[in-house]
Enzyme design. Sequence first.
Site, PDB file in Angstrom:
ATOM      1  CG  HIS A 165      -4.374   7.553   0.402  1.00 25.59           C
ATOM      2  ND1 HIS A 165      -5.267   6.510   1.067  1.00 25.59           N
ATOM      3  CD2 HIS A 165      -3.382   7.310   1.417  1.00 25.59           C
ATOM      4  CE1 HIS A 165      -4.807   5.980   1.983  1.00 25.59           C
ATOM      5  NE2 HIS A 165      -3.855   6.501   2.446  1.00 25.59           N
ATOM      6  CD  GLU A 206      -2.981   0.944   2.504  1.00 27.56           C
ATOM      7  OE1 GLU A 206      -3.136  -0.002   2.879  1.00 27.56           O
ATOM      8  OE2 GLU A 206      -3.471   2.059   2.920  1.00 27.56           O
ATOM      9  CG  ASP A 257       1.709 -16.069  12.148  1.00 23.70           C
ATOM     10  OD1 ASP A 257       1.231 -15.391  11.363  1.00 23.70           O
ATOM     11  OD2 ASP A 257       1.561 -16.979  12.798  1.00 23.70           O
ATOM     12  CE  LYS A 273      -6.007  -1.578   5.778  1.00 24.52           C
ATOM     13  NZ  LYS A 273      -5.297  -0.802   4.982  1.00 24.52           N
TER      14      LYS A 273
HETATM   15  C1  MEV Z   1      -6.012   3.168   5.298  1.00 25.16           C
HETATM   16  O1  MEV Z   1      -5.105   2.006   4.857  1.00 25.16           O
HETATM   17  C2  MEV Z   1      -5.962   3.366   6.846  1.00 25.16           C
HETATM   18  C3  MEV Z   1      -6.840   4.289   7.317  1.00 25.16           C
HETATM   19  O2  MEV Z   1      -8.204   3.944   6.842  1.00 25.16           O
HETATM   20  C4  MEV Z   1      -6.595   4.116   8.866  1.00 25.16           C
HETATM   21  C5  MEV Z   1      -7.778   5.231   9.483  1.00 25.16           C
HETATM   22  O3  MEV Z   1      -8.845   5.473   8.925  1.00 25.16           O
HETATM   23  O4  MEV Z   1      -7.406   5.586  10.806  1.00 25.16           O
HETATM   24  C6  MEV Z   1      -6.668   5.858   6.814  1.00 25.16           C
END
Ligand code: MEV
Length: 436
Positions: free
Chosen positions: A382, A83, A285, A269
């Site tokens: 992004h 990513e 892992d 995430k």
């Molecule tokens: C994207 O890979 C991760 C985000 O969605 C994390 C977040 O929203 O805090 C930008």
Amino acid sequence: MNRCSRIPGFYKLTPAERRARLREAASLGPDELGQLEAPAPLDFSTADHMIENVVGTYALPLGIALNLRLNQRDYLVPMVIEEPSVVAAASNAARMVREGGGFSAEADDPIMIGQVLLSEVADTTHAAENIASHREEICALADAAQSGLVRRGGGTRGLEVRILEPATKTAPGLLVVHLYVDCRDAMGANLVNTIAEAVADRLAELSSGQVGLRILSNLADRRCVRVRCNVPLPMLSTNGHNGAAVARGIAEASRFAELDPYRAATHNKGIMNGIDAVALACGNDWRGIEAGAHAFAARSGVYRPLAIWRMTGAELEGYLELPMPVGTVGGCTRVHPGAKLSLALLGAESATELGMVIAAVGLASNLAALRALATEGIQRGHMSLHARTVALRVGATGDQVEQVARELAALGEVRADRARLILDRLVNRSPSEVQS
Ligand code: MEV
């Protein structure tokens, strides 16, 4: 070893120049980074011994997160991830944290949990007491099954019996025995599974029950790491947003995640973006870490954020806690050449130190994401990085990639048809025009 993780302008260099700077910064020998010049650092015959039915290898980018300072030490952090923006974001956030003195972390002993399930237990209360009263015998049996670990300073540290389903007059019950094993510098899955299998028959005898599953638990909540950081407010300011306003936005984002599991999942995430990338680079892992992290996040019965942020006076304070089952020995850490190189670059001397670095990168990734979300939104940053991927997809090479990406981002439309037009125009120009 003392190394400096500040390498200004690193992102502007070519990959070969970056390798040269890294070689100096990490004091590596000439051959150690050389393997990164090969198309894939993992040779086919090693790959063929790592898993089954191998038909090839699969490469991902390895980037270096800079600026990380943790417990008064600098780290150059290898990250493997597909990513865009994760490595840059972690490096930027680590730079802000550095101004507040860097991250501080502490960790539990490297204790993993082995589970032995006992079924058909007619008297669960008595069985639990009987097993508990034979604790020393069971721990000795466990240590005998892993004498190498005991020699390295690890071993079984205790056990606990949990009644999952009490026996009734008409139906037998279910017990689970937890074995607490200090795995030292190993992640410990094999060690713990061997121990669980070695003691299972004796536990069945003591419970007058049947042996069920014997396997480690990925909810490694006896092996947690806790990281903190304090960011001076001026470091947070960005394009028209002052530091205090950004910090308030980040604290509000934290609150949102604390109140809403839908947001907590995305918040976490973003933390795992950083954690998985370092774990993968170091041959660990990452699925095990993921499983433990999410189970830990839900331990209260409600899924919650792993990291929280508060504004205190002139600083923004961040705190992250999660299980960190990682190793610097075992698994593929000493087999995969990329993992060996990553561990050498990082220079962590123990699994515990590796775990603290991984968690610090998780907290940095979270800070970067929340700062972007609390200000201009995530898409702008992004999009300019996504533009590079689109430029590559339409066949841009070398300097063309940045030029196509720049023009695409300026257009505000990151589309392949636009990229193709820009590239066509560039390749039809003379080299001097392309440079200008
Ligand atoms: C994207 O890979 C991760 C985000 O969605 C994390 C977040 O929203 O805090 C930008």
